[in-house]
Design an enzyme around this catalytic site. Structure first.
Site, PDB file in Angstrom:
ATOM      1  N   ASP A   1      -1.446  -0.994   6.059  1.00  0.00           N
ATOM      2  CA  ASP A   1      -1.564  -0.347   7.367  1.00  0.00           C
ATOM      3  C   ASP A   1      -2.991   0.058   7.722  1.00  0.00           C
ATOM      4  OD1 ASP A   1      -1.631   3.096   7.145  1.00  0.00           O
ATOM      5  OD2 ASP A   1      -1.444   1.877   5.348  1.00  0.00           O
TER       6      ASP A   1
ATOM      7  N   ASP B   1       0.867  -1.171   0.000  1.00  0.00           N
ATOM      8  CA  ASP B   1       0.000   0.000   0.000  1.00  0.00           C
ATOM      9  C   ASP B   1       0.908   1.226   0.000  1.00  0.00           C
ATOM     10  OD1 ASP B   1      -2.394   1.593   0.375  1.00  0.00           O
ATOM     11  OD2 ASP B   1      -1.745   1.831   2.454  1.00  0.00           O
TER      12      ASP B   1
ATOM     13  N   ASP C   1      -7.190  -2.184   4.296  1.00  0.00           N
ATOM     14  CA  ASP C   1      -6.236  -3.207   3.890  1.00  0.00           C
ATOM     15  C   ASP C   1      -6.515  -4.557   4.541  1.00  0.00           C
ATOM     16  OD1 ASP C   1      -4.782  -1.456   2.277  1.00  0.00           O
ATOM     17  OD2 ASP C   1      -3.560  -0.758   3.954  1.00  0.00           O
TER      18      ASP C   1
END
Length: 339
Positions: A215, A27, A219
């Site tokens: 994080d 990410d 996610d």
């Protein structure tokens, strides 16, 4: 030892897929970057009907009132601008931004598309836009620094034969800038959580073992669907609960340190198995033939066991020079992982 190097292992069998991982999907915001964005500039649209009397402070105050209802890392950039203004009836439009009333007027804040621009417009450059039914009133340029340890990320993972892909929900220009700084060629922008899962599953169908690093709350599903997953320090509790490993230090160096240790653990297991099989293959025929006395066999077995233990203890010796991990910090991370 892994914990001493800054990584908490939450699933005991995670080291095996971590060692086999050949693609690492990251990410962007809060993972590759620090997740502490700051305002780099404000532009007010002089043609907006409500532009009269507005300045940087006033539009930032409106933005801060709305962003106080957001859990997105970009919202942190507006906290310092918070005043007594309050936003009411705030709705969260997924992947776009927020909409709510501030002093009786309805405002939208978020992406360029949320502000009324077309998909793919040059305005969709990663900035945060404040708009209403009359169009955009203010544009906020936001910057976020690459997380410590990110500089050598691609090269160090490539040395292990691991490819790197950035999968982000942010606008393409913002993702491209980070990818360019890190040297990542494979990057995807504007992805929803479902898109990220589809991306990971496409890699898996192609025969890859995928490490997912994230994080945020969004996610969680993709972290759970990856072969092995990791969260960075400061990740949300939901993300931590889905992760196999949790970085307890802010640096991304923990990613390749954990992979190195996983590879070393596998080598050690193979060495121990090779020795145990070899010893028994040699000792058993001798014992059957009567060439090996019982006391000699017992001594040899004890020596073999000690050798295996000593070989395994080398792993525990790695990173002993690292600073001790405080028990309260370990407990706090563990509680987050189990929440």
């Amino acid at each position: 030892n892994l914990l001493q190097q800054g990584t908490l292992l939450t699933r005991s069998d995670a080291l095996e897929p971590l060692n086999r991982a050949d693609i690492a999907v990251f990410d962007k915001t809060g993972t590759l970057t620090e997740g502490q964005p700051r305002l780099a500039g404000v532009v007010i649209n002089a043609d907006h009907p409500r532009a009269a009397g507005q300045d940087d402070s006033s539009v930032m105050a409106i933005a801060a009132a709305l962003e106080s209802h957001s859990a997105h890392p970009l919202a942190a950039a507006f906290r310092s601008a918070a005043t007594g203004l309050r936003a009411e009836d705030v709705a969260d439009h997924r992947h776009l931004g927020l909409e709510g009333q501030v002093e009786g007027h309805t405002w939208r804040i978020g992406s360029a598309v949320h502000a009324g621009f077309e998909v793919g417009s040059s305005a969709d450059d990663g900035s945060v836009w404040l708009a209403d039914e009359d169009g955009w009133l203010a544009r906020f340029a936001v910057q976020d620094r690459i997380r410590e340890g990110g500089g050598g990320l691609v090269a160090k993972l490539a040395a292990r034969g691991v490819g790197v892909c950035i999968a982000s929900g942010d606008a393409a220009p913002a993702v491209e800038r980070i990818a360019r700084e890190l040297g990542v060629e494979d990057w995807r922008a504007g992805l929803s959580p479902e898109d990220k899962m589809a991306l990971v599953e496409s890699f898996q169908r192609a025969g890859h073992t995928v490490l997912m690093v994230g994080d945020g709350v969004n996610d969680g599903p993709v972290l759970a669907s990856a072969d092995v997953s990791m969260t960075v320090k400061g990740a949300t509790e939901l993300a931590n609960s889905a992760a196999d490993l949790i970085l307890t230090e802010p640096s991304l160096a923990g990613v390749w340190k954990a992979m190195d240790l996983a590879a070393e653990a596998r080598r050690t297991v193979r060495q121990n198995m090779t020795w145990a099989i070899g010893y028994n293959a040699l000792a058993l025929p001798l014992a059957v033939a009567g060439l090996l006395q019982p006391w000699m066999a017992a001594l040899g077995m004890s020596a073999s066991s000690l050798l295996v233990v000593a070989n395994s203890a080398r792993l525990a010796g790695r990173g002993q020079a690292s600073k001790p991990v405080e028990s309260d910090r370990v407990a706090a991370v563990t509680r987050e992982a189990r929440a």
